[in-house]
Design an enzyme around this catalytic site. Structure first.
Site, short mmCIF file in Angstrom:
data_model
loop_
_atom_site.label_atom_id
_atom_site.label_comp_id
_atom_site.label_asym_id
_atom_site.label_seq_id
_atom_site.Cartn_x
_atom_site.Cartn_y
_atom_site.Cartn_z
N THR A 95 0.86 -1.18 0.00
CA THR A 95 0.00 0.00 0.00
C THR A 95 0.90 1.23 0.00
O THR A 95 1.62 1.47 0.97
CB THR A 95 -0.93 0.02 1.23
OG1 THR A 95 -1.78 -1.13 1.17
CG2 THR A 95 -1.77 1.27 1.25
N LYS A 170 -7.88 1.39 -2.99
CA LYS A 170 -7.56 1.01 -1.61
C LYS A 170 -7.67 2.23 -0.68
O LYS A 170 -8.23 2.15 0.42
CB LYS A 170 -6.14 0.43 -1.56
CG LYS A 170 -5.55 0.18 -0.17
CD LYS A 170 -6.19 -1.01 0.52
CE LYS A 170 -5.59 -1.25 1.91
NZ LYS A 170 -4.24 -1.82 1.88
N LYS A 245 -1.62 5.25 8.40
CA LYS A 245 -0.84 5.35 7.16
C LYS A 245 -1.74 5.55 5.96
O LYS A 245 -1.52 6.42 5.12
CB LYS A 245 0.00 4.08 6.98
CG LYS A 245 0.66 3.96 5.61
CD LYS A 245 1.25 2.58 5.40
CE LYS A 245 1.68 2.37 3.95
NZ LYS A 245 2.18 1.00 3.70
#
Length: 298
Positions: A95, A170, A245
């Site tokens: 990611t 995402k 994050k």
């Protein structure tokens, strides 16, 4: 499925079980990680552990990276692009920032390799069970080439568009998830402080308009939902530090694109506060603990 050789770089909490599922599917997996303990676990699951990125990539038909961030991915690609054989498919399931994902695509193309970005949703439980959702960015041709390699690790493999769009998907999904977990947690704390039992709220909200994944699958209050990490002292399925994050990635992308995400910015601030308080290693549902503590201080 035809057996292929896969180089797998990053064998941690997600990459370890993902590589094990590829071995179960009959593939040869050459795995590398900087952490010796991760290599030991991977070896027990049938991964051929090696001592460098170059060794993991050599002779591989595909290379999967599962690393902490864009800096690590782009740094790793220095060795990957130098050692991979022509025709190797590059799959990055980390990611990372959208700009870093698109830069990885560009570097792969410049070196003559096909590539996709394929971040995942499902946490460590999904990685272990082989039920991850892969969000894939890249050409349709590369998506179809990668799909049979991803399926042993997945419940769903979804093509989201061109290079970087897996990361966009995402990021947007986790913006929804982070904000909804905060809203669910605030609702439970508010109800508790006004004399409403958590079970009563759950029984109503879970079949009403407040229904969402954060409530019915990972409820932040223990003993209401079997699958909740709250039942296990908030040991992480998806750590609060990782949620922070992802929210920061969304905030950065919003700034770059001129998008107003007021709730996203606030969610980022609240997860930053929780992490600063020492909650980063707990499941992201444990944000309810911070909300309770700050409510008691008012």
């Amino acid at each position: 499925m035809t057996m292929v050789v896969i180089g797998f770089i990053g064998l941690g909490h997600m990459g370890g079980p993902m590589s094990a599922n590829l071995v179960k599917a009959g593939h040869v997996v050459q795995g590398f990680d900087l952490v010796p303990a991760a290599l030991e676990v991977a070896e027990r699951h049938g991964v051929n552990v090696v001592t460098s990125v170059a060794e993991a990539v050599t002779g591989a038909d595909a290379v999967i990276t599962m690393l902490p961030g864009g800096e690590q991915v782009l740094g790793c690609y220095d060795d990957v692009l130098a050692a991979a054989k022509p025709g190797t498919l590059l799959i990055d399931s980390s990611t990372v920032d959208v700009a870093d994902a698109r830069r990885a695509h560009e570097r792969a193309a410049e070196a003559g390799f096909d590539a996709i970005d394929a971040p995942v949703s499902g946490g460590t439980a999904g990685a272990e069970a082989g039920t991850l959702t892969f969000m894939v960015g890249g050409s349709a041709e590369n998506f179809h080439r990668a799909e049979p390699l991803l399926e042993p690790m997945a419940r769903k493999v979804i093509h989201c568009g061109g290079p970087g769009n897996g990361q966009v998907t995402k990021m947007c999904n986790n913006l929804i998830l982070g904000a909804s977990m905060i809203a669910v947690s605030e609702a439970f704390v508010l109800g508790e402080r006004l004399g409403l039992s958590p079970k009563a709220l759950y029984d109503v909200a879970s079949i009403s308009t407040g229904q969402c994944w954060a409530l019915t699958t990972n409820c932040p209050v223990p003993d209401l939902v079997e699958t909740s990490r709250a039942n296990h002292d908030y040991q992480p399925g998806f750590a609060a530090s990782l949620m922070l994050k992802d929210l920061k990635l969304a905030a950065s992308a919003a700034e770059q694109s001129g998008t107003d995400i007021a709730i996203g910015r606030l969610a980022t601030e609240l997860y930053q506060r929780f992490t600063d308080e020492g909650g980063g290693g707990y499941d992201f549902a444990a944000i309810i603990k911070s909300i309770r503590e700050h409510s008691e201080q008012r």
